[in-house]
Design an enzyme around this catalytic site. Structure first.
Site, PDB file in Angstrom:
ATOM      1  N   GLU A  15       2.240  -2.357  -0.033  1.00  0.00           N
ATOM      2  CA  GLU A  15       2.665  -1.542  -1.165  1.00  0.00           C
ATOM      3  C   GLU A  15       2.100  -0.131  -1.030  1.00  0.00           C
ATOM      4  OE1 GLU A  15       1.549  -3.168  -4.953  1.00  0.00           O
ATOM      5  OE2 GLU A  15       2.256  -1.406  -6.051  1.00  0.00           O
ATOM      6  N   ASP A  71      -6.146 -18.891  -1.423  1.00  0.00           N
ATOM      7  CA  ASP A  71      -4.870 -19.550  -1.688  1.00  0.00           C
ATOM      8  C   ASP A  71      -3.948 -18.599  -2.462  1.00  0.00           C
ATOM      9  OD1 ASP A  71      -2.754 -21.142  -2.585  1.00  0.00           O
ATOM     10  OD2 ASP A  71      -4.026 -22.913  -2.789  1.00  0.00           O
ATOM     11  N   HIS A 130       6.051  17.898 -10.289  1.00  0.00           N
ATOM     12  CA  HIS A 130       6.695  16.951  -9.405  1.00  0.00           C
ATOM     13  C   HIS A 130       8.207  17.139  -9.348  1.00  0.00           C
ATOM     14  CE1 HIS A 130       2.847  15.062  -9.310  1.00  0.00           C
ATOM     15  NE2 HIS A 130       3.277  14.238  -8.396  1.00  0.00           N
TER      16      HIS A 130
END
Lengths: 400, 400, 400, 400
Positions: free
Chosen positions: B89, B300, B393
């Protein structure tokens, strides 16, 4: 080392390996293909993969019907697949195999995709509940306009794959929570809907709302991103899938070594146990199968918990026991993210699930494999309760 | 191929690879060390690993005090660690790094283990609620005798590492659910407590109970094995751990580019969003960090969902913002299962967490890393809500 | 007596009273006006009623806009009301009074109705999940036809007041659950929507469905009828109402004897306590106020638990502390059922809430009264934590 | 009127009545006996009461065994009772009657009290999680000392009826939540445990804790006071009671007009519907019966929602269908509060449940009545799904 190097050029990678004194197998695998997958790349983890099959299933073919984006079934076909399972839990692969065999002898799985939606839940904090309610009413009336605006943006940050489908608001105090619901093609779409939701929040809502919110929060927990919730369990997040089979008495006896009555009684006790412990899901061990499929095929392992939310049910019917599992939000992809990387890509290809147009197929195979393990694990619980089983194992010395 | 070969000898492995037409990288890794890890081994999955640090933390040292098995803190020490994260990711490692840096500048993490118990929840189905109640009363009075009986068994199926600590009953209809609560040393202990619980059910309860149950079910969902539940969230399943830090205004401003007020308001809105969507947990993205640590260290992966149940809280205090996360049931191991295998073992060694006596240390490091990501992800949400951030941005063209 | 007499004629009533040896006050009240309210009428219960006020509030006026039935605000007005509270809990009326006074000094309550829907959740059990899915898809496409069919029925069992608004399906295994969502005018409407849903199930679905279900169940628990659930908490059942106020520093100090900071910290701790204990609601004591209003005004007391589901929130704002409560499903009526009976009718009239067109008004008054008690009860918790308060009471001898 | 009069002397009562223009029946009932029940007394509410029976049941007799306070069954006896139901819901009394009759023909109810504990959940807010953990550890070690201290106090605010039984802590962030668990004799005990908990908080914890908490909060929502929660559902709050019966085929057919298979299938679908909608309880309509019993007997109506939390289960057994309901926390009293007032007292006396030593008896009767209604309401759902039933009613014109 004064500062931890963060780039993924060969020198930085090596610098990190040296600083940590790493060598041997973890640094022996070629990291180059993974260089854009994450930052501060330093080595590799390897998980062994079993391949289990044949799994016999009848799959649906699906398409989104535009413009509203409802899911439509366009066909059904029978197939045989072998599924890759990356894990280290002894017995899991054997158990899933056993379940698949019992189902094959019972006529196979039938799988269905019911819905396809994923949600990014933003929140606008207003000056009062009164203002939040006003914002909420405005948003509800604005749904078509929002969709149209989004379609015509050519902002490079916008993803055209993520399409806005529905808008739902939920006001609590001065907060107007907004659930932006998207379809995202064959990707899970977390990043694309994040970018689009952000654009909506800042470029549309904050600019045009009749009440100027004091603050826009991109994600405020209502959406269910990597966090199981009742909203997730009921309304889904990703693909809503059901896998079903009708177990025959014969298959259950011969392959699973138990009986339909025993399986049904277990389902009853397990359902009430789930309620007694406050589980939102009801199932035995869906996460084991889903984690193993996810790890093999490059899915996001942070989504194992949410994607494993499940609602299983069993009912006696003519000819056997109808057993099924509903997975409300399988967050699976066949394009993008980890699915494009080596190893993962190969395992997806084994399933004929690599690339575009394959995500509904993949979701159904995952659901079938999950149900295979559910059935076998339940049967093991049923067998284990019998005195014969106990004596046999006790005398032989140990269960496994 | 008439029947799918199920053994892990070289011929069977090769037979499967050929039947599936697999070659190249997935079959190139030496499978021999994994031959006992699972059945029908066929190939390998590789996940890239970043290493992120330094993480500065003050850890507790803990011991179980016998005979009752309460957890006792025997010391505390400051350390610096680098954590391995296996995932794909983009942004996750960078974000966790940023969070760790902000915490380091604020004085580091403090971590605590609060409890250590894991539960196998069996169920005895009786002829009526009356009988189930009688069984329940008998079991409550039998607790010491059960423990003594178990200690003196030398059944080879019994695990001496799994020690019974408490017994709790819960009657619903004719079902007497029993929560056998264990400690399991440095292993997660799922298999060992299964074996011991099975022996208890069949060798003790079914033999001696004043009311003979009609059926014993080894696991009927109250325990929380791989399934998030409220019982799990409150009472734990594995190690109950808290990680905490006090973020300073300065660190938040400089490293996280936001403010204490913004973080606090986000915590408030996120908490209410969690409630509004029916989350049992309250946190932003604990599963991302936990899955990445688990995948690197051989834990796990089916336990990612449960181990990620979390309760985060933030509060203004003298000198900054106190932020913490409570993980009620980290199911982690430093011995047994996947932790003994290549790659995983190396990553555990990097943390000085391989082998016996290390599990409390490992649990605390996982908690600290999880909180590091929580802090940074929250800060990103806070920053993103500002118009300045958006404009910057938007003009630059895209968030990422 | 060989058989218990079940009629409500004077002889049967008297026969029961004599058989039980009842006389005195419980049989002294005239039962005649109650003769059609329930079967086997035998006597009366009396609950004392306080009247508390003034409560200052700004109420919205609302209408359902046809044909879709969205709720629309058509006006707002300020009013003063006095509320009747039937209960026997010492301190409750005084506390609610104190809360109302603090709010009055802060500018009063603002109340809003957000939605008006009530659900009857039927379930069609099919032969398989495949069939249930087919039924579900058919039902989704049939929504308009169903509404039209219902409008044209002149079956005497049909209620014209209950209008079908939305249809939602939820498939689990072979079950196709169907949430029929209605508006029911100024009645709660449980009976009317039951009759209409029954007609729909048997007269439409069972007759026309492409897949004949094996069984139709009128109510299978998804709807939330007298049972709190997350579905209820989120989607409502009755009127969704928010009451809000902005408490001033001055009012909090003078009337509630605490501070804004203390109230905010209590809200924070109480919210996290609610999460830690698995409450679906978040509030202090809404059921106390709601039960008292319900008992006075002839509402269904079996709905106290559901109608008390609540989500409270507090936030510092310019000028004070914004506090609010969201009641997702107030099941209130101003016509029908207990509201038409003596005593109840009078107390509704006191609120100018008796009869048609008054239900949104009544719902808002209930919400305001509930918030009044929340505020005062919270303040009591805040005060109680201080050493001064403790010493004062301790020395004086007793809290109350 | 410049200020609302708040006293309960005749002049103040009259002043309020006049100011509101109240006269007629609501002011005709003598308020004098209620003058200490609540403040600002102004009038009365009347709810009609039916009496339904005979209910045949086998009750347990119970005692708390000191010093630990475990509940012990000391005997069992068969009895016949008639229950008073205060409500205005047509059909409820008739339905409960029908259920009771089917059970009587099946051999009667069996009822059990499983536990008796009530919790006040305080919270100590500390400066950090580290401090909260330290406080938690200290409290766990202090349990015996706390109990001893409490026993020797002669503070007039202390209630000797409320005895501390267990202490449980739960740390989240800087909060140390403490669940003080009490027994309170034949009263519900909300007030007495409040007073005692307050004394403990301020007089013991705040004075002696090694870490001085910044704040003590008397109730911070973990206890479940009037708020359903998972903690409440699992651990109880009041009396934990189970009522059970084994319905015979014959009784179900003749009295309930349905079959064992139909009832079992309904239980199955209703259980899955409950899960699908996120109910913490699983039952059909327990609140209806509980509210009616509570209103008649002077119980706290604000506790209807919590006391109605329930877990029902049905299972085919030799001879019929075992059906039962578990009520984890019936908050009932036979002394104190509303139970001492006119009307309520008479209805309690009818049940031989007025006064000391009667609370376990009363709790069991409530549970039996609740199960009677569950059974009949379920049967109605089962019958209603048949085509015959529909046609008969449809042709006759209307269900009711």
């Amino acid at each position: 080392m004064r500062k931890w190097p963060r780039k993924n050029d060969p020198e930085s990678i090596e610098a990190r390996q040296e600083a940590l004194g790493l060598d041997g197998e973890v640094t022996a695998i070629d990291l180059e293909p993974f260089a854009r997958a994450q930052e501060m790349l330093t080595g590799a983890a390897v998980i062994p993969v079993s391949v289990v099959g044949p799994i016999e299933l009848e799959l649906g073919a699906y398409e989104l019907r535009e413009p509203a984006g409802q899911l439509e079934e366009t066909g059904r076909a029978k197939e045989t697949v072998f599924v890759p399972l990356a894990h280290t839990e002894g017995g899991l692969s054997a158990s899933l195999y056993r379940g698949a065999r019992a189902v094959a002898e019972s006529g196979g799985f039938r799988t269905f995709v019911l819905a396809d939606r994923i949600t990014r839940a933003s929140c606008f904090v207003c000056g009062s509940a009164a203002e939040a309610i006003e914002l909420s009413r405005w948003l509800e009336g604005e749904e078509d306009a929002i969709r149209a605006w989004l379609e015509e943006q050519d902002d490079p940050s916008l993803s055209k794959f993520a399409r806005l489908r529905e808008v739902k608001t939920h006001v609590v105090g001065p907060m107007c929570h907004v659930l932006w619901r998207w379809t995202t093609g064959d990707a899970v779409g977390a990043n694309m809907m994040t970018r689009n939701s952000y654009l909506l929040n800042m470029g549309y809502v904050m600019e045009r709302a009749p009440v100027k919110p004091q603050r826009a929060i991109l994600e405020a927990n209502m959406g269910g991103d990597k966090k199981p919730s009742f909203e997730y369990f009921q309304s889904g997040h990703g693909k809503t899938v059901i896998a079903e089979t009708t177990l025959t008495e014969e298959a259950v006896r011969r392959v699973l070594r138990t009986s339909l009555d025993d399986l049904q009684e277990l389902a009853w006790a397990g359902t009430h146990g789930a309620i007694a412990s406050g589980m939102q899901s009801v199932a035995f061990t869906p996460a084991s199968a889903i984690a193993a499929m996810f790890a093999a095929t490059g899915q996001d392992l942070g989504m194992v918990g949410t994607s494993s939310m499940a609602h299983g049910a069993a009912r006696r019917v003519e000819g056997g026991l109808d057993v099924s599992i509903r997975l409300p939000g399988l967050e699976v992809a066949t394009v993008g993210g980890g699915t494009t990387l080596p190893y993962a890509r190969t395992w997806l290809e084994l399933l004929a699930c690599a690339g575009a147009g394959k995500v509904y197929r993949f979701a159904q195979i995952v659901a079938a494999a999950t149900l295979a393990l559910e059935i076998s694990a339940s049967a093991a619980m049923a067998t284990a309760g019998s005195a014969e089983f106990f004596r046999a194992h006790h005398e032989r010395g140990g269960l496994r």
